[in-house]
Design a protein around this motif. Sequence first.
Motif, PDB file in Angstrom:
ATOM      1  N   LEU A  33       0.857  -1.190   0.000  1.00 38.17           N
ATOM      2  CA  LEU A  33       0.000   0.000   0.000  1.00 38.17           C
ATOM      3  C   LEU A  33       0.888   1.234   0.000  1.00 38.17           C
ATOM      4  O   LEU A  33       1.858   1.306   0.770  1.00 38.17           O
ATOM      5  N   GLY A  37      -2.730   4.618   0.974  1.00 36.01           N
ATOM      6  CA  GLY A  37      -3.524   3.405   1.129  1.00 36.01           C
ATOM      7  C   GLY A  37      -3.938   2.774  -0.190  1.00 36.01           C
ATOM      8  O   GLY A  37      -4.750   1.841  -0.210  1.00 36.01           O
ATOM      9  N   ASN A  38      -3.376   3.277  -1.289  1.00 42.22           N
ATOM     10  CA  ASN A  38      -3.689   2.667  -2.586  1.00 42.22           C
ATOM     11  C   ASN A  38      -2.779   1.474  -2.825  1.00 42.22           C
ATOM     12  O   ASN A  38      -1.569   1.578  -2.639  1.00 42.22           O
ATOM     13  N   PRO A  39      -3.328   0.354  -3.255  1.00 49.19           N
ATOM     14  CA  PRO A  39      -2.482  -0.806  -3.549  1.00 49.19           C
ATOM     15  C   PRO A  39      -1.539  -0.480  -4.712  1.00 49.19           C
ATOM     16  O   PRO A  39      -1.959   0.137  -5.681  1.00 49.19           O
ATOM     17  N   ASP A 244       3.781  -0.065   6.222  1.00 53.10           N
ATOM     18  CA  ASP A 244       2.785  -0.861   5.491  1.00 53.10           C
ATOM     19  C   ASP A 244       2.700  -2.203   6.210  1.00 53.10           C
ATOM     20  O   ASP A 244       3.532  -3.091   6.009  1.00 53.10           O
ATOM     21  N   ARG A 304      -3.066   4.716   6.708  1.00 49.04           N
ATOM     22  CA  ARG A 304      -2.856   4.024   5.442  1.00 49.04           C
ATOM     23  C   ARG A 304      -3.765   2.794   5.320  1.00 49.04           C
ATOM     24  O   ARG A 304      -4.472   2.626   4.327  1.00 49.04           O
ATOM     25  N   TYR A 308      -7.321   2.131   2.981  1.00 48.94           N
ATOM     26  CA  TYR A 308      -7.526   0.976   2.107  1.00 48.94           C
ATOM     27  C   TYR A 308      -8.828   0.261   2.467  1.00 48.94           C
ATOM     28  O   TYR A 308      -9.655  -0.053   1.601  1.00 48.94           O
ATOM     29  N   GLU A 312     -12.113  -0.116   0.119  1.00 43.15           N
ATOM     30  CA  GLU A 312     -12.592  -1.456  -0.261  1.00 43.15           C
ATOM     31  C   GLU A 312     -13.966  -1.739   0.347  1.00 43.15           C
ATOM     32  O   GLU A 312     -14.458  -2.868   0.255  1.00 43.15           O
TER      33      GLU A 312
END
Lengths: 374, 326
Positions: A33, A37-39, A244, A304, A308, A312
Amino acid sequence: MPSAERIEELLETRRDVGATPVARFEIRYSRYLDPKGNPVRPLPDFARDPGELVSLYRGMVLARRFDAKAVALQRTGRLGTFASSLGQEAVSVGVASAMRADDVLLPSFREHGGQLLRGVSPVELLLFWGGDERGSDFAEACEDFPVCVPVGTHAPHAVGVALAFKLRREKRVAACIFGDGATSKGDVAEALNVAGVWNLPAVFLINNNHWAISVPVSQQTAAETLAQKAISAGIEGEQVDGNDVIAVREATARALAKARAGGGPHLIEALTYRLGDHTTADDASRYRSGPDVSAHWAEDPITRLRNYLVAERLWGKTDEEKLLGEVSGAIERAAETYLATPPQGPETIFDYTYERLPKDLVEQREAALGAVQR
Amino acid sequence: MPEITLVEAVNLALARAMADDATVLVLGEDVGVDGGVFRATNGLLKRFGKERVLDTPLAENVIAGMSVGLAAQGFRPVAEIQFSGFIYPTIDQLANHASRLRTRTRGRLTCPMVVRSPSGGGIRAVEHHSESPEAMFAHIPGLRVVVPSSPARAYGLLLAAIRDPDPVVFLEPTRLYRASREEVDDDGMALPLDRCFVLREGTDITLVTWGATTKEVLAAADTLAAEGVSAEVIDVATLKPLDTDGVLESVAKTGRCVIVHEAPVTCGVGAEIAARIAERGLVSLLAPIERVAGWDTVMPLYRLEQQYLPSEARILAAVRRVLAYQ
């Protein structure tokens, strides 16, 4: 032994080019991430289970609440000097979440999150930092080592624990966490070396928060990474984004599985940042600037993972409120229990010095008790 | 019963302890294939295998530190430090961890380990091989410190040290390793770790010592006997905990005391013994206590080591001063 011809050939090479290449290295770095927090790549298998992610999130939130409470208790004179793990919660939570219950954790002094996840109670941790030895008499995780204050000196213990597992042919692993400063010590170099040559089931993890009290890691070593210190010991080393928690857990799980299968030790450098002072006795403004520190809040491991989870649709406002209520309640109750715990009697200063108290100490114990009564 | 040397008695005790208890491990530099530089671990690798006799990398700190980890996990490691001058890196692990693990975890984790090392001078060894560091360890709460002075005591005390539930530093006088032979019965019987040994009974003066200097002290007692002076010789052997009563009983009988040790005099264990006599036995003293010890100097290289070590002549001179005191 190489043949005489081969030796001659090697000597020839050396004359020609000045050296024979022995090893080349690169240091793997992993992150799942980004700070928002974006993959940045497909998540590891365990992260498909929302329960696992929520558990990691809870572990970090619990650690942060614990830290905040402990600092508050210290500031109000109800706890001794305390080392907060603010901003580094992903490191020990990631490590502990990958461990099995019968593995052994050998923590430094900034691993409350991991210790709590292992079953050490917040009351025990508060007792330890509140100056009471009973805080290291863990009811759960009872083979785990207590907090290690002399920097890096527990790395050799991890070697002994791992050797015990290997000799008993148990599929268990010793996981040892220490800071960036510890990598300058012989203890760590010696431990990595022995673990390597004996192929021991040990995982060493560096919490590189970039500061050993006031000395930045740039003044700690000329090495480009701390992970590469593994190479001179003949073992594998890698870096992860220490903010992370998914990356920390994935790398630790991989290292533990390797060690469990007889593949030997591993060194992981988790890159993080110490957002707070070294301890409550420290004033970090003496050696680093506020804006520099503030910039690192953008990498906060808790925000973070929450970003995510929210993106999601695995987490919402109600979940957050419920969790905070539950965690705060648990920490408040622990603090109350800690504060209500009477001190040990003075006889306990003596009673655990040896299994059988020698005569000298029996006499000193009586003198101490007599002095108290007077 | 065979007559064996002190170093052979160490070997016998190690073998006995390993045979009796599968958790006993021997580890250190050159202890395996080579059998130890003094041969104290000779034959153990062949008999017990490489999982119980471990040749470690050359790193004293981690030898002590891994012993803490092994002990916490239920093994009984017996670590050899090759020479006394190399033992200092272990002090960090012994003072910060081994000696306090029981206390700081309230008995949850314990540390039944032994650190063995040759100790003392007199064998014309190279620099850093002749030191007597016992007082440094005796100052650490939670440790036991043992120094044997004969093959039989080496056997019984080492067995006791290995079986003890707490960490023990076991310092073997190098000078006595092969100095004499004695019948030692391999009966597995341990000696107590808190009693001194009366090596010779006497009535006129108490000579307190331990380790290698028992030799010179016993020789001095012989010389004195020929002159009609009856000296009692006490081998303290277990420097920590110290058997104060054993010393006091003797001093109560003789009224005079000379303490002899090889380590530097200042803050040596002799100072502690003298203090305890002053605290509890002053009224029985007929003369000031004297200490005959190593000088407060760096241990000299071997050409001068005999000028450093307490000699029979120095001991006799002190005894005569103490006897003459009115």
